[in-house]
Design a protein around this motif. Sequence first.
Motif, PDB file in Angstrom:
ATOM      1  N   ARG A 137      42.585  42.682  36.676  1.00 62.74           N
ATOM      2  CA  ARG A 137      41.201  42.212  36.477  1.00 62.74           C
ATOM      3  C   ARG A 137      41.206  40.762  35.987  1.00 62.74           C
ATOM      4  O   ARG A 137      40.383  39.955  36.415  1.00 62.74           O
ATOM      5  N   THR A 138      42.143  40.423  35.113  1.00 64.01           N
ATOM      6  CA  THR A 138      42.203  39.057  34.582  1.00 64.01           C
ATOM      7  C   THR A 138      42.421  38.048  35.702  1.00 64.01           C
ATOM      8  O   THR A 138      41.712  37.040  35.792  1.00 64.01           O
ATOM      9  N   ASP A 139      43.387  38.323  36.579  1.00 64.87           N
ATOM     10  CA  ASP A 139      43.643  37.411  37.700  1.00 64.87           C
ATOM     11  C   ASP A 139      42.472  37.381  38.673  1.00 64.87           C
ATOM     12  O   ASP A 139      42.105  36.330  39.208  1.00 64.87           O
ATOM     13  N   PHE A 140      41.876  38.548  38.894  1.00 63.18           N
ATOM     14  CA  PHE A 140      40.720  38.627  39.776  1.00 63.18           C
ATOM     15  C   PHE A 140      39.575  37.762  39.244  1.00 63.18           C
ATOM     16  O   PHE A 140      38.964  36.995  39.980  1.00 63.18           O
ATOM     17  N   ASP A 141      39.308  37.888  37.939  1.00 58.71           N
ATOM     18  CA  ASP A 141      38.226  37.103  37.344  1.00 58.71           C
ATOM     19  C   ASP A 141      38.495  35.604  37.445  1.00 58.71           C
ATOM     20  O   ASP A 141      37.574  34.819  37.673  1.00 58.71           O
ATOM     21  N   GLN A 142      39.740  35.210  37.303  1.00 56.43           N
ATOM     22  CA  GLN A 142      40.086  33.788  37.433  1.00 56.43           C
ATOM     23  C   GLN A 142      39.767  33.294  38.848  1.00 56.43           C
ATOM     24  O   GLN A 142      39.156  32.238  39.032  1.00 56.43           O
ATOM     25  N   ALA A 143      40.172  34.053  39.859  1.00 56.16           N
ATOM     26  CA  ALA A 143      39.905  33.670  41.253  1.00 56.16           C
ATOM     27  C   ALA A 143      38.408  33.697  41.542  1.00 56.16           C
ATOM     28  O   ALA A 143      37.877  32.807  42.214  1.00 56.16           O
ATOM     29  N   ARG A 144      37.723  34.698  41.011  1.00 57.94           N
ATOM     30  CA  ARG A 144      36.277  34.840  41.216  1.00 57.94           C
ATOM     31  C   ARG A 144      35.529  33.646  40.622  1.00 57.94           C
ATOM     32  O   ARG A 144      34.672  33.043  41.275  1.00 57.94           O
ATOM     33  N   LEU A 145      35.875  33.287  39.411  1.00 56.51           N
ATOM     34  CA  LEU A 145      35.188  32.181  38.734  1.00 56.51           C
ATOM     35  C   LEU A 145      35.482  30.834  39.393  1.00 56.51           C
ATOM     36  O   LEU A 145      34.648  29.934  39.370  1.00 56.51           O
ATOM     37  N   ALA A 146      36.648  30.701  39.993  1.00 54.00           N
ATOM     38  CA  ALA A 146      37.002  29.457  40.677  1.00 54.00           C
ATOM     39  C   ALA A 146      36.106  29.197  41.888  1.00 54.00           C
ATOM     40  O   ALA A 146      35.931  28.053  42.297  1.00 54.00           O
ATOM     41  N   LEU A 147      35.529  30.264  42.459  1.00 56.43           N
ATOM     42  CA  LEU A 147      34.628  30.084  43.603  1.00 56.43           C
ATOM     43  C   LEU A 147      33.286  29.497  43.197  1.00 56.43           C
ATOM     44  O   LEU A 147      32.560  28.974  44.022  1.00 56.43           O
TER      45      LEU A 147
END
Length: 175
Positions: free
Chosen positions: A13-23
Amino acid sequence: MTPRSGWTVGASRTDFDQARLALGNGPAVIRDYVKSMKHYWSEAAFIASVEDGDAAWQVASRFRQLRDDDFVGGFVLREFEQFTAAEVRTWWVHGRCVLVGPHPDTPHDHPSEGIDLGWLAPLIDALGLPFVTADLALRADGVWRVIEVGDGQVSDRPVSIDPAMLIAAAFDEAR
């Protein structure tokens, strides 16, 4: 050549949130390094808003559940773009396009004639692979986008394309 993208290594989830927020903001689509779950669009492919972390994670979790042991690499999130027609599959041998046809998911939606692939040829050639497929879609503003590129390992052929035609084109180019 693709919609703006972010990705993870793994499924946390942590990595997912990082990628999500980068968009940034807006809608997105999700896949892993190999496949999407576009046939489960509303539950495991389309994220209505990357700003809504819990709703986005729910889509990612369902995607991960459906892919199960076939999940590869990590999540890939792409900014959602509106396309105007079915995807087009192109087949390339040694950096040269040998065939343009419909995508296997829409085998009877043949692309219009005369698609200019001059912009894509040097990029495909730079991959240095003997065989490549590239799926393209026309964005609403008339810009062609690369949806996915593969080395043929998971690239299907639409039923409307005679296999002999593809083999002959590839064989002729390989000579």
